[in-house]
Write a protein that holds these residues in place. Sequence first.
Motif, PDB file in Angstrom:
ATOM      1  N   LEU A  17       0.805  -1.245   0.062  1.00  0.00           N
ATOM      2  CA  LEU A  17      -0.127  -0.031  -0.061  1.00  0.00           C
ATOM      3  C   LEU A  17       0.850   1.183  -0.078  1.00  0.00           C
ATOM      4  O   LEU A  17       0.481   2.462  -0.104  1.00  0.00           O
ATOM      5  N   SER A  18       2.074   1.084   0.036  1.00  0.00           N
ATOM      6  CA  SER A  18       3.120   2.059   0.224  1.00  0.00           C
ATOM      7  C   SER A  18       3.078   3.093  -1.248  1.00  0.00           C
ATOM      8  O   SER A  18       2.866   2.397  -2.153  1.00  0.00           O
ATOM      9  N   ALA A  19       3.212   4.302  -1.023  1.00  0.00           N
ATOM     10  CA  ALA A  19       3.137   5.291  -2.251  1.00  0.00           C
ATOM     11  C   ALA A  19       4.076   5.026  -3.228  1.00  0.00           C
ATOM     12  O   ALA A  19       4.049   5.083  -4.577  1.00  0.00           O
ATOM     13  N   SER A  20       5.279   4.650  -2.774  1.00  0.00           N
ATOM     14  CA  SER A  20       6.442   4.537  -3.645  1.00  0.00           C
ATOM     15  C   SER A  20       6.783   3.170  -4.133  1.00  0.00           C
ATOM     16  O   SER A  20       7.213   3.026  -5.052  1.00  0.00           O
ATOM     17  N   VAL A  21       5.903   2.170  -3.832  1.00  0.00           N
ATOM     18  CA  VAL A  21       6.059   1.015  -4.180  1.00  0.00           C
ATOM     19  C   VAL A  21       4.601   0.359  -4.412  1.00  0.00           C
ATOM     20  O   VAL A  21       3.818   0.191  -3.710  1.00  0.00           O
ATOM     21  N   THR A  22       4.368   0.531  -5.896  1.00  0.00           N
ATOM     22  CA  THR A  22       3.116   0.108  -6.271  1.00  0.00           C
ATOM     23  C   THR A  22       3.072  -1.386  -7.167  1.00  0.00           C
ATOM     24  O   THR A  22       4.043  -1.631  -7.682  1.00  0.00           O
ATOM     25  N   HIS A  23       1.839  -1.940  -6.956  1.00  0.00           N
ATOM     26  CA  HIS A  23       1.786  -3.297  -7.670  1.00  0.00           C
ATOM     27  C   HIS A  23       2.927  -4.280  -7.271  1.00  0.00           C
ATOM     28  O   HIS A  23       3.588  -4.799  -8.108  1.00  0.00           O
ATOM     29  N   ALA A  24       3.442  -4.200  -5.882  1.00  0.00           N
ATOM     30  CA  ALA A  24       4.512  -5.133  -5.762  1.00  0.00           C
ATOM     31  C   ALA A  24       4.086  -6.518  -5.579  1.00  0.00           C
ATOM     32  O   ALA A  24       3.042  -6.818  -4.605  1.00  0.00           O
ATOM     33  N   GLU A  25       4.814  -7.388  -5.931  1.00  0.00           N
ATOM     34  CA  GLU A  25       4.639  -8.812  -5.624  1.00  0.00           C
ATOM     35  C   GLU A  25       5.544  -9.141  -4.769  1.00  0.00           C
ATOM     36  O   GLU A  25       7.125  -8.712  -4.925  1.00  0.00           O
ATOM     37  N   GLU A  26       5.313 -10.019  -3.744  1.00  0.00           N
ATOM     38  CA  GLU A  26       6.370 -10.726  -2.631  1.00  0.00           C
ATOM     39  C   GLU A  26       6.726 -11.818  -3.414  1.00  0.00           C
ATOM     40  O   GLU A  26       5.754 -12.838  -3.657  1.00  0.00           O
ATOM     41  N   VAL A  27       8.075 -12.261  -3.638  1.00  0.00           N
ATOM     42  CA  VAL A  27       8.344 -13.362  -4.332  1.00  0.00           C
ATOM     43  C   VAL A  27       9.359 -14.040  -3.416  1.00  0.00           C
ATOM     44  O   VAL A  27      10.276 -13.478  -2.954  1.00  0.00           O
ATOM     45  N   SER A  28       9.361 -15.158  -3.358  1.00  0.00           N
ATOM     46  CA  SER A  28      10.151 -16.257  -2.749  1.00  0.00           C
ATOM     47  C   SER A  28      10.906 -17.078  -3.554  1.00  0.00           C
ATOM     48  O   SER A  28      10.046 -17.755  -4.267  1.00  0.00           O
ATOM     49  N   ALA A  29      12.242 -17.209  -3.711  1.00  0.00           N
ATOM     50  CA  ALA A  29      12.907 -18.177  -4.534  1.00  0.00           C
ATOM     51  C   ALA A  29      14.090 -18.708  -3.762  1.00  0.00           C
ATOM     52  O   ALA A  29      14.845 -17.933  -3.121  1.00  0.00           O
ATOM     53  N   TRP A  30      14.242 -19.806  -3.899  1.00  0.00           N
ATOM     54  CA  TRP A  30      15.255 -20.681  -3.431  1.00  0.00           C
ATOM     55  C   TRP A  30      15.973 -21.574  -4.297  1.00  0.00           C
ATOM     56  O   TRP A  30      15.187 -22.297  -5.019  1.00  0.00           O
ATOM     57  N   ARG A  31      17.296 -21.813  -4.492  1.00  0.00           N
ATOM     58  CA  ARG A  31      17.700 -22.604  -5.313  1.00  0.00           C
ATOM     59  C   ARG A  31      18.783 -23.572  -4.786  1.00  0.00           C
ATOM     60  O   ARG A  31      19.623 -22.998  -3.875  1.00  0.00           O
ATOM     61  N   LEU A  32      18.957 -24.630  -5.203  1.00  0.00           N
ATOM     62  CA  LEU A  32      20.075 -25.607  -4.530  1.00  0.00           C
ATOM     63  C   LEU A  32      20.998 -25.892  -5.681  1.00  0.00           C
ATOM     64  O   LEU A  32      20.563 -26.127  -6.752  1.00  0.00           O
ATOM     65  N   PHE A  33      22.329 -25.865  -5.134  1.00  0.00           N
ATOM     66  CA  PHE A  33      23.258 -26.300  -6.345  1.00  0.00           C
ATOM     67  C   PHE A  33      24.013 -27.368  -5.614  1.00  0.00           C
ATOM     68  O   PHE A  33      24.654 -27.282  -4.304  1.00  0.00           O
ATOM     69  N   VAL A  34      24.084 -28.482  -6.290  1.00  0.00           N
ATOM     70  CA  VAL A  34      24.571 -29.770  -5.923  1.00  0.00           C
ATOM     71  C   VAL A  34      25.680 -30.272  -6.796  1.00  0.00           C
ATOM     72  O   VAL A  34      25.435 -30.469  -7.784  1.00  0.00           O
ATOM     73  N   SER A  35      26.800 -30.606  -6.118  1.00  0.00           N
ATOM     74  CA  SER A  35      27.654 -31.302  -7.227  1.00  0.00           C
ATOM     75  C   SER A  35      27.824 -32.720  -6.986  1.00  0.00           C
ATOM     76  O   SER A  35      27.039 -33.598  -5.882  1.00  0.00           O
ATOM     77  N   ASP A  36      28.405 -33.490  -7.685  1.00  0.00           N
ATOM     78  CA  ASP A  36      28.425 -34.998  -7.564  1.00  0.00           C
ATOM     79  C   ASP A  36      29.622 -35.521  -6.975  1.00  0.00           C
ATOM     80  O   ASP A  36      30.792 -35.082  -7.170  1.00  0.00           O
ATOM     81  N   VAL A  48      11.649 -24.342  -4.447  1.00  0.00           N
ATOM     82  CA  VAL A  48      10.481 -24.132  -3.928  1.00  0.00           C
ATOM     83  C   VAL A  48       9.538 -25.209  -4.744  1.00  0.00           C
ATOM     84  O   VAL A  48       8.668 -25.446  -4.123  1.00  0.00           O
ATOM     85  N   ASP A  49       9.618 -25.506  -6.084  1.00  0.00           N
ATOM     86  CA  ASP A  49       8.660 -26.195  -6.686  1.00  0.00           C
ATOM     87  C   ASP A  49       9.301 -27.426  -6.925  1.00  0.00           C
ATOM     88  O   ASP A  49       8.903 -28.378  -7.648  1.00  0.00           O
ATOM     89  N   GLN A  50      10.705 -27.543  -6.478  1.00  0.00           N
ATOM     90  CA  GLN A  50      11.384 -28.957  -6.478  1.00  0.00           C
ATOM     91  C   GLN A  50      11.554 -29.493  -8.042  1.00  0.00           C
ATOM     92  O   GLN A  50      11.424 -30.830  -8.129  1.00  0.00           O
ATOM     93  N   GLN A  51      11.917 -28.675  -8.852  1.00  0.00           N
ATOM     94  CA  GLN A  51      12.162 -28.891 -10.034  1.00  0.00           C
ATOM     95  C   GLN A  51      13.639 -28.648 -10.651  1.00  0.00           C
ATOM     96  O   GLN A  51      14.277 -27.801  -9.975  1.00  0.00           O
ATOM     97  N   LYS A  52      14.242 -29.695 -11.251  1.00  0.00           N
ATOM     98  CA  LYS A  52      15.600 -29.333 -11.832  1.00  0.00           C
ATOM     99  C   LYS A  52      15.506 -28.177 -12.711  1.00  0.00           C
ATOM    100  O   LYS A  52      14.675 -28.574 -13.675  1.00  0.00           O
TER     101      LYS A  52
END
Length: 403
Positions: A17-36, A48-52
Amino acid sequence: MKASLVSATTIALFMSLSASVTHAEEVSAWRLFVSDHADPKVTVIDAVDQQKLDTFQIKGPASLYRTESGETVFAVQGDAGVVSAISTGISFHDHGDHGDIEVEDAKLLDVEFVGAKPAHFVELQGNVAQWFDGEDAARFFTERAILDGNAEVRTANVGAPHHGVAVPYQNHAVVSVPNPEDASKRPIGARIVDFNGNQVGEDAACPGLHGSAGSGSLYALACDTGLLLVTQESGVPQIRHLPYSASLPEGSSSTLIGGKGLQYFIGNYGPDRIVVVDPSQGDSGFKLVQLPTRRVHFVVDPIRTRFAYVVTEDGQLHKVDVLDGKIVQSLRLTDPYSMDGHWSDPRPRLAVAGDQVVVTDPLNGKLHLVNAESFTKADEIGVDGKPFNIVSVGGAGKVHGHE
Ligand code: ZN
Ligand code: ZN
């Protein structure tokens, strides 16, 4: 995909609702980096969606390090003699009263460092030190330069090739001092140098130096005698020695991790114990935690700051209350992974991604996801091969246009 979880691209949790920040989406993103454990690759997984998302081919099996910003993951391939850099695709931008998140594809960057036996990696405030066990100089560069495709380095001489470490500051570095009789033995101390070949002050004794970590404004190096604590005074590093408490049994740390949000360190202290160190408490700041069996790996929780996690060879994950110095919950997750055998055999590794503790299970080709709040197993993700080292990056922020 789980219905209760949300992907980075599809949610709008809060409308600002802030004047300076309009139409803001709150987005959460997490990535895993896995070596073999065996193959030269890094798998990128959306936690987050458990996709490679991607698999990057590199030159050898890698240890992984993420920077504080989370914008870069470094893949240190000791046997292949290469350090590769991956742009994680997740970045945060401080807008004062809120933070923006930007989510793009992860990419393997063109920049790489070739050298003899790359080993310990340290990043502080965007400055990076990459150590090479087979070279007599450590290399220093900035995360920003790497992301811009610039592989120019500064160097600092370290006397003789040895298994040591360098800690990067703006115009100085702290470097390990090799054993003068036999550089193949553990280092004997730490030295402050600049990038013009000058030493600053006296060497600090640190017999058996191995293991280091940062926590807030402090950086610690583990010695047979205690910890060296490095602070900055007007940009110049200063070193003091914190001896192990006389109340501890005989022993020392050789692997450290550092608290996020709370200033503390955790070290190994014998194969089946860890020690929690509150450096502000001096001699009384050491708490020994007995584990049921030998320790395999440990991490701090950067979000629920009073907790850390330890996986032990019996296949259990333990939640450690750092303030009380006690195991508060344990959960059996994997088959046993005995610590007998070679130190580098495939065994579980840990990372914390948002509300999940992620445990690699290399011999079963999967990741276990544990809910950090309820401390119950939430899910698992199959990963081809022997998923081994793991780091996570991510968080939440706003996505919106600024006028
Ligand atoms: Zn913004
Ligand atoms: Zn080492």
